[in-house]
Design an enzyme around this catalytic site. Sequence first.
Site, PDB file in Angstrom:
ATOM      1  N   CYS A  85      -3.683 -17.015  57.863  1.00 19.32           N
ATOM      2  CA  CYS A  85      -4.821 -17.839  58.263  1.00 19.32           C
ATOM      3  C   CYS A  85      -4.770 -18.194  59.750  1.00 19.32           C
ATOM      4  O   CYS A  85      -3.697 -18.238  60.348  1.00 19.32           O
ATOM      5  CB  CYS A  85      -4.815 -19.129  57.478  1.00 19.32           C
ATOM      6  SG  CYS A  85      -4.721 -18.882  55.716  1.00 19.32           S
TER       7      CYS A  85
ATOM      8  N   ARG B 281      -6.625 -12.813  61.788  1.00 21.91           N
ATOM      9  CA  ARG B 281      -5.526 -13.348  60.986  1.00 21.91           C
ATOM     10  C   ARG B 281      -5.924 -13.514  59.531  1.00 21.91           C
ATOM     11  O   ARG B 281      -5.070 -13.613  58.662  1.00 21.91           O
ATOM     12  CB  ARG B 281      -5.081 -14.694  61.553  1.00 21.91           C
ATOM     13  CG  ARG B 281      -4.477 -14.593  62.921  1.00 21.91           C
ATOM     14  CD  ARG B 281      -4.072 -15.963  63.397  1.00 21.91           C
ATOM     15  NE  ARG B 281      -2.875 -16.414  62.708  1.00 21.91           N
ATOM     16  CZ  ARG B 281      -1.661 -16.350  63.222  1.00 21.91           C
ATOM     17  NH1 ARG B 281      -1.487 -15.863  64.423  1.00 21.91           N
ATOM     18  NH2 ARG B 281      -0.623 -16.786  62.550  1.00 21.91           N
TER      19      ARG B 281
ATOM     20  N   TRP C  28      -6.937 -16.363  54.827  1.00 21.71           N
ATOM     21  CA  TRP C  28      -6.440 -15.186  54.113  1.00 21.71           C
ATOM     22  C   TRP C  28      -5.787 -15.754  52.862  1.00 21.71           C
ATOM     23  O   TRP C  28      -4.734 -16.373  52.920  1.00 21.71           O
ATOM     24  CB  TRP C  28      -5.422 -14.446  54.974  1.00 21.71           C
ATOM     25  CG  TRP C  28      -4.955 -13.139  54.436  1.00 21.71           C
ATOM     26  CD1 TRP C  28      -5.524 -11.915  54.628  1.00 21.71           C
ATOM     27  CD2 TRP C  28      -3.780 -12.898  53.636  1.00 21.71           C
ATOM     28  NE1 TRP C  28      -4.779 -10.944  53.996  1.00 21.71           N
ATOM     29  CE2 TRP C  28      -3.716 -11.511  53.386  1.00 21.71           C
ATOM     30  CE3 TRP C  28      -2.780 -13.715  53.104  1.00 21.71           C
ATOM     31  CZ2 TRP C  28      -2.700 -10.928  52.631  1.00 21.71           C
ATOM     32  CZ3 TRP C  28      -1.772 -13.143  52.352  1.00 21.71           C
ATOM     33  CH2 TRP C  28      -1.737 -11.762  52.120  1.00 21.71           C
TER      34      TRP C  28
ATOM     35  N   ASN D 272      -1.851 -22.902  57.617  1.00 24.19           N
ATOM     36  CA  ASN D 272      -1.464 -21.495  57.564  1.00 24.19           C
ATOM     37  C   ASN D 272      -0.077 -21.453  56.933  1.00 24.19           C
ATOM     38  O   ASN D 272       0.846 -22.062  57.465  1.00 24.19           O
ATOM     39  CB  ASN D 272      -1.431 -20.919  58.987  1.00 24.19           C
ATOM     40  CG  ASN D 272      -0.816 -19.539  59.025  1.00 24.19           C
ATOM     41  OD1 ASN D 272      -0.916 -18.775  58.062  1.00 24.19           O
ATOM     42  ND2 ASN D 272      -0.167 -19.206  60.128  1.00 24.19           N
ATOM     43  N   GLY D 273       0.052 -20.770  55.793  1.00 24.60           N
ATOM     44  CA  GLY D 273       1.365 -20.695  55.147  1.00 24.60           C
ATOM     45  C   GLY D 273       1.260 -20.914  53.654  1.00 24.60           C
ATOM     46  O   GLY D 273       0.180 -20.769  53.067  1.00 24.60           O
TER      47      GLY D 273
ATOM     48  N   GLU E 269       3.352   6.618  60.238  1.00 24.80           N
ATOM     49  CA  GLU E 269       2.406   5.737  60.924  1.00 24.80           C
ATOM     50  C   GLU E 269       0.966   6.274  60.779  1.00 24.80           C
ATOM     51  O   GLU E 269       0.039   5.497  60.574  1.00 24.80           O
ATOM     52  CB  GLU E 269       2.812   5.599  62.404  1.00 24.80           C
ATOM     53  CG  GLU E 269       1.855   4.846  63.304  1.00 24.80           C
ATOM     54  CD  GLU E 269       1.626   3.389  62.921  1.00 24.80           C
ATOM     55  OE1 GLU E 269       2.271   2.886  61.997  1.00 24.80           O
ATOM     56  OE2 GLU E 269       0.741   2.763  63.543  1.00 24.80           O
TER      57      GLU E 269
ATOM     58  N   LYS F 256      -2.055   4.162  59.096  1.00 25.03           N
ATOM     59  CA  LYS F 256      -3.316   3.865  59.779  1.00 25.03           C
ATOM     60  C   LYS F 256      -4.491   4.250  58.883  1.00 25.03           C
ATOM     61  O   LYS F 256      -5.432   3.487  58.723  1.00 25.03           O
ATOM     62  CB  LYS F 256      -3.455   4.639  61.107  1.00 25.03           C
ATOM     63  CG  LYS F 256      -2.599   4.193  62.255  1.00 25.03           C
ATOM     64  CD  LYS F 256      -2.980   2.872  62.865  1.00 25.03           C
ATOM     65  CE  LYS F 256      -2.364   1.705  62.179  1.00 25.03           C
ATOM     66  NZ  LYS F 256      -1.091   1.203  62.546  1.00 25.03           N
TER      67      LYS F 256
ATOM     68  N   GLU G 288      -4.785   1.939  55.690  1.00 26.97           N
ATOM     69  CA  GLU G 288      -5.103   0.521  55.870  1.00 26.97           C
ATOM     70  C   GLU G 288      -6.542   0.276  56.304  1.00 26.97           C
ATOM     71  O   GLU G 288      -7.107  -0.755  55.971  1.00 26.97           O
ATOM     72  CB  GLU G 288      -4.095  -0.208  56.772  1.00 26.97           C
ATOM     73  CG  GLU G 288      -4.019   0.208  58.204  1.00 26.97           C
ATOM     74  CD  GLU G 288      -2.906  -0.525  58.980  1.00 26.97           C
ATOM     75  OE1 GLU G 288      -2.457  -1.598  58.567  1.00 26.97           O
ATOM     76  OE2 GLU G 288      -2.495  -0.002  60.023  1.00 26.97           O
TER      77      GLU G 288
ATOM     78  N   HIS H 213      10.147  18.349  47.657  1.00 29.21           N
ATOM     79  CA  HIS H 213      10.898  17.703  46.578  1.00 29.21           C
ATOM     80  C   HIS H 213      10.013  16.770  45.755  1.00 29.21           C
ATOM     81  O   HIS H 213      10.531  15.931  45.011  1.00 29.21           O
ATOM     82  CB  HIS H 213      12.088  16.929  47.154  1.00 29.21           C
ATOM     83  CG  HIS H 213      13.066  17.807  47.868  1.00 29.21           C
ATOM     84  ND1 HIS H 213      13.811  18.763  47.217  1.00 29.21           N
ATOM     85  CD2 HIS H 213      13.385  17.920  49.179  1.00 29.21           C
ATOM     86  CE1 HIS H 213      14.566  19.408  48.102  1.00 29.21           C
ATOM     87  NE2 HIS H 213      14.314  18.918  49.303  1.00 29.21           N
TER      88      HIS H 213
ATOM     89  N   LYS I  91      -3.324  -9.619  60.307  1.00 33.06           N
ATOM     90  CA  LYS I  91      -2.607  -9.177  61.500  1.00 33.06           C
ATOM     91  C   LYS I  91      -1.208  -9.776  61.581  1.00 33.06           C
ATOM     92  O   LYS I  91      -0.263  -9.122  61.987  1.00 33.06           O
ATOM     93  CB  LYS I  91      -3.426  -9.589  62.721  1.00 33.06           C
ATOM     94  CG  LYS I  91      -2.793  -9.229  64.046  1.00 33.06           C
ATOM     95  CD  LYS I  91      -3.062  -7.797  64.360  1.00 33.06           C
ATOM     96  CE  LYS I  91      -2.366  -7.298  65.577  1.00 33.06           C
ATOM     97  NZ  LYS I  91      -2.071  -5.866  65.458  1.00 33.06           N
TER      98      LYS I  91
HETATM   99  C1  G6P Z   1       1.100  -6.757  59.546  1.00 32.45           C
HETATM  100  C2  G6P Z   1       0.145  -6.055  60.488  1.00 32.45           C
HETATM  101  C3  G6P Z   1       0.749  -4.749  60.966  1.00 32.45           C
HETATM  102  C4  G6P Z   1       2.110  -4.998  61.596  1.00 32.45           C
HETATM  103  C5  G6P Z   1       3.040  -5.759  60.654  1.00 32.45           C
HETATM  104  C6  G6P Z   1       4.296  -6.238  61.375  1.00 32.45           C
HETATM  105  O1  G6P Z   1       1.210  -6.053  58.360  1.00 32.45           O
HETATM  106  O2  G6P Z   1      -1.092  -5.811  59.843  1.00 32.45           O
HETATM  107  O3  G6P Z   1      -0.110  -4.157  61.915  1.00 32.45           O
HETATM  108  O4  G6P Z   1       2.695  -3.782  61.942  1.00 32.45           O
HETATM  109  O5  G6P Z   1       2.390  -6.930  60.154  1.00 32.45           O
HETATM  110  O6  G6P Z   1       3.907  -7.165  62.351  1.00 32.45           O
HETATM  111  P1  G6P Z   1       4.702  -7.530  63.665  1.00 32.45           P
HETATM  112  O7  G6P Z   1       3.836  -8.540  64.337  1.00 32.45           O
HETATM  113  O8  G6P Z   1       6.013  -8.114  63.207  1.00 32.45           O
HETATM  114  O9  G6P Z   1       4.889  -6.301  64.458  1.00 32.45           O
END
Ligand code: G6P
Length: 610
Positions: free
Chosen positions: A2, A27, A74, A100-101, A483, A487, A490, A506, A605
Site C-alpha cells: 500500500c 505500490r 494492495w 501499509n503492512g 527474467e 516480465k 507478470e 529434462h 512494486k
Molecule cells: C516485487 C516487484 C519486483 C521486484 C521484487 C523485489 O515483486 O514487483 O519488480 O523485483 O519485488 O524488489 P526489490 O525492491 O527488493 O528489488
Amino acid sequence: MCGIIGYIGPKDNLELGMNSLKRLEYRGYDSAGMAIIEEGKISSERVAGKVNELREKLKERDSEGTPCLFHSRWATHGKPTKENAHPQFDCKREVAVVHNGIIENHKELKEMLEKEGHEFSSETDTETIAHLVEKFQGEGSSLEDAVRKTMELIRGAYGIAVISTKDPEKIVAARMSSPVIVSSNKEGGFVASDPAAIVEHSSKMIFLEDGELAVIKRGGVEVTDMAKRKKEKEEVRIDWDIKEAQKSGYPHFMIKEIMEQPETIENTLRGRIIKEDGDVKLGGLEQVREELKGVEKLTLLACGTSYYASMIGKFLIEEIAGIPTEVDLASEFRYRKRPYGRREAFAFISQSGETADTLKALEEVNNKGALSLGIVNVVGSSISRYTDAGIYNHAGPEIGVASTKAFTSQLAVLTLFSVFLGRQRNLSLNEGREILEKLESLPSKVREVLEKKDEIKEVAKKYGEYENFLFMGRRYNFPTALEGALKLKEISYIHAEGYSAAEMKHGAIALIDESFPAFAIALSDSMREKMVSNIEEIRARSGPVIILGTEGDEGIKEYGEDSILIPEVTEPLSPLLSVVPLQLFAYYVAVSKGFDPDKPRNLSKVVTVE
Ligand code: G6P
C-alpha cells in the site's frame, strides 16, 4: 504494497494529496481513499477502484481543511471493497488511519475491543489500530501517546499515519518494518511510504526507524522512540528530478524506464571507473575496503528481478574476482540451517531497499555478526541503512511495477563490484581495464537495441495469442531467460517459464508443440552451438522459435520463425543487452492484449509483507 500519504499545511490539500498518491499508485491499486479534518469533523471518500476514480469523486468536493490522509491499497486482509479501503475509522469516526503492512494479532485485538463495546465495520486488520487509538485517547492520552500505546499492543509490520479530531493540528506516523518517510518545510509537513510521493515538495527527508514515532505539525517534525525519548534524526537529501517520477510523454512508466536505460547505466557508472588503474572507486565501500580483502566467500540475497540479477552477479564475481559466490532467495535463506564461515560477506540486492523478505534475511545476517553490504536503488531505504556498507544504483525512481532499468543498473553495479574485488585479488590491470572499457561502451549498444523497438513490437504482435511460452538461455543468459519469462507473465498473464536450454530436455520439452513457442537467447558466444542443438530439439517438436542472436550472425536466423539481432557484446556483460528485447517484447505483448503494464493485477512494486 500500500501507499500512504499524509499532509498538513497551507497548500490545496486535495490536489497535493492526489498528485502524491498518483506517484505511489504502483505500490497498490485495488482501492483508494482519503480523509480530512474539516470543521472539527473527519470527512472521507473511498473507492473500490484505482486512484483516478478517487480523483473523479474528489472533483465534486471543495476541501480546505487540513490535516489529511491518502491511501492506495494492495489488499492483504479483506477483499478490495469500499468498506475495506483505507482510511479506516474508529466507532465515532474521530480517528482515521492509513496503513501499509499487516497486523498479525489483529484477531485477538479485535475480540478484546469488541468485548469493550467497539463496533467494527470492515474486514481489515487496520481497523484495529483506529479502535485502539480511540480507546487510549478516551482514557486521556494525547494522539501520539495513544499511537505509542497502540504500538505496544500490535504485532507485525506497519507504516501508519493517524489523524484525530481530538488532536486536529497534527499527523502522527509510526514505523515497524514498513517504510515511513517524514518531512517538513514552509509548504507544510508530509508523511509518505516512498520518497517518490513527496520529492516534488521536499528533497530533504527523514526515514523513520523501527519503533519510532513522528509528530508532524505545520512548523516541523518531532521524532521519538517507544520510551518517549527524543531522537535527533539526520535529513537525507534525495536528488531525484521530479521529471524522473513522471511519464514525460510516454504512455506508460514501463516503456519510459526501458527507454531510459542507456542513461541509467551511464549514471550508475559515472565517476566510478578509474581507467588508468583498471580499477573502480566505490565510495560506499571505503570503510570496509580492508575487510573485503580477506573475504573468502560471498552470498547474494534478493527477491524477484533482483534475484535474477544476483544469479548473474554470482557468475561475474566468480569469473572476475575469483571469489566463490552463492545466491539465494532472501525468503528461503532465513529458514535454512546454514553454517557461517569466518571470512564471509553477504550482499543484499534490492531496488526498493524495503522488500520484507530481503530485510528479514539481512536481520538474520546482522544477528550472526557477518559483514553485510547493500546494492540498493532507493537512497536512505531500510536495506541501505541496516547494512554495514553498500553501493547505490543511481538509476532514479523506478515506478513501473515490472522492474527494468533497476535490473540493468544492478548488473552494472555487480560488474563494478566484481572488478573492485578482482583488483584486490588476482585481476590484472589490463584485465580490469578491458572489462571496464566494455562496460563503458554498453550504453551506446543499449541505444542501438532500443532503436529496434518497432521491429520487436511487430514480433510481439504475432505472439500475443499464445497461452504458454518458454524462454531459454545458457550460462550468463540463463538468468536472462528467467527474467524474460517473469516480465512476460507478470504484465501479459501468459504462462511463461524460464529454463536453462540444457535443462529443458529434462522436463519442459514434454510440453512443446505448435502452440508452445520458445524465445531462445542464442548469441554468438561460448554457448551458441549448444543453444542451436537445443533449438533444433524444440523445432523437431513443431515449437515456434524466436531467436535472439548477434548482429553479423545471419546464419542463426534460419533456426527461428522470427529473429531479433543485437550488437556483439562480451559474454559476461551480454545480459545487460539481451534483456532489453525481452523487456520490450513483454511490454508490447501486454499492450497488444489491452493490459496496463504499469498496473499488473495482484502485483505490487514494493513488497513489504513476508
Ligand atoms: C516485487 C516487484 C519486483 C521486484 C521484487 C523485489 O515483486 O514487483 O519488480 O523485483 O519485488 O524488489 P526489490 O525492491 O527488493 O528489488
